[in-house]
Design a protein around this motif. Sequence first.
Motif, PDB file in Angstrom:
ATOM      1  N   SER A 104       0.840  -1.204   0.000  1.00 16.64           N
ATOM      2  CA  SER A 104       0.000   0.000   0.000  1.00 16.64           C
ATOM      3  C   SER A 104       0.874   1.253   0.000  1.00 16.64           C
ATOM      4  CB  SER A 104      -0.923   0.001   1.220  1.00 16.64           C
ATOM      5  OG  SER A 104      -1.847  -1.054   1.151  1.00 16.64           O
ATOM      6  N   GLY A 108       1.044   3.973  -2.939  1.00 12.82           N
ATOM      7  CA  GLY A 108       0.803   5.385  -2.650  1.00 12.82           C
ATOM      8  C   GLY A 108       1.847   6.279  -3.297  1.00 12.82           C
ATOM      9  N   VAL A 172      -6.541   0.572  -2.120  1.00 11.74           N
ATOM     10  CA  VAL A 172      -6.019   1.831  -2.658  1.00 11.74           C
ATOM     11  C   VAL A 172      -6.947   2.411  -3.724  1.00 11.74           C
ATOM     12  CG1 VAL A 172      -4.152   2.808  -4.055  1.00 11.74           C
ATOM     13  CG2 VAL A 172      -3.616   1.383  -2.083  1.00 11.74           C
ATOM     14  N   LYS A 175      -9.384   4.772  -2.407  1.00 15.73           N
ATOM     15  CA  LYS A 175      -8.916   5.963  -1.717  1.00 15.73           C
ATOM     16  C   LYS A 175      -9.537   7.251  -2.252  1.00 15.73           C
ATOM     17  CE  LYS A 175      -4.782   8.293  -0.043  1.00 15.73           C
ATOM     18  NZ  LYS A 175      -3.311   8.248   0.128  1.00 15.73           N
ATOM     19  N   SER A 179     -11.824   9.613   0.180  1.00 17.79           N
ATOM     20  CA  SER A 179     -11.424  10.984   0.513  1.00 17.79           C
ATOM     21  C   SER A 179     -12.437  12.019   0.046  1.00 17.79           C
ATOM     22  CB  SER A 179     -10.056  11.285  -0.118  1.00 17.79           C
ATOM     23  OG  SER A 179     -10.107  11.169  -1.532  1.00 17.79           O
TER      24      SER A 179
END
Length: 299
Positions: A104, A108, A172, A175, A179
């Motif tokens: 992860s 990122g 991921v 994400k 967010s």
Amino acid sequence: MNYEWLALLAAALWACTSLISVTPSRQLGAFAYSRWRMGLVSVMLLSAALFNNQWQMITLEQAGLFALSGFIGVFVGDTALFACMNRLGPRRASLLFACHAAFSAFLGVWLFNEALFGWSLLGAGCLFLGVALAVAFGRKPDQHSWEKISGPVGIAVALGLTAALCQSLGTVMLKPLMSAPEFSQIDPVAGSALRMFSAFSAHWLLWLSGNKLARAQNPLNSRLFMMIAANGFLAMAVGMTLMLFALRYGDVSVVALLSSTSPVLVLPLLWIVTKQAPTRSAWCSAALCVLGSALLIFA
């Protein structure tokens, strides 16, 4: 109430369910076991989501993203994990799966231009060193069957790392959605239900195709069915609910660290079940994996 400790309880449940998985997974095979497990968990989560009546908060685009995440993270990832467990046992498989924290972090860096240096890079190194130590050392001739390695080690390690990578990819890719401001309105149970149902649908279509991999190696009996149902209920219905409460009301970094302690918690459980004390290298490898996770989380 200190909600962070709910994450530790969830990790303990996941350690327990990894042991429950061993017998049905080896009896049925990774694909058949995953299909039954995903089917039962889908029923549980879909029932809970229908009870909450929060489907209208998820758009078609978001539903597609949840479904794709479920296909990669659950259908491919979980099936690879159980295939790895059948070859390396629950302890080594859980350590390999712990590498999802490092993957992860690397994803990122690649996808979101996040920094990975210093303590974070050291954490990733500790994770991989812990896994290498677990696989390469600590074997004894009189080991319990759960600790013995079956088949080529390279294939088993590749399956475990594939499971960890798919878990990371499945998380991921959510994400950007997590967010977004509108994510707070999405029912997490409904999102999890979509992920699980997507994985089950893929398993079901594979089984309908007549592929040999999807066939059960042995017939399903009532004992195996109860073990699969108990595994799904404890791991997903109870464990994930505890994690949701911990994440909603507790410190996210502490929750992430406590939930990553499964490789350590599984050792005393194995000691109880197998009546054999883990080797020093087993404790060291588990400690390295938890230390690596801590460095990645807090760096």
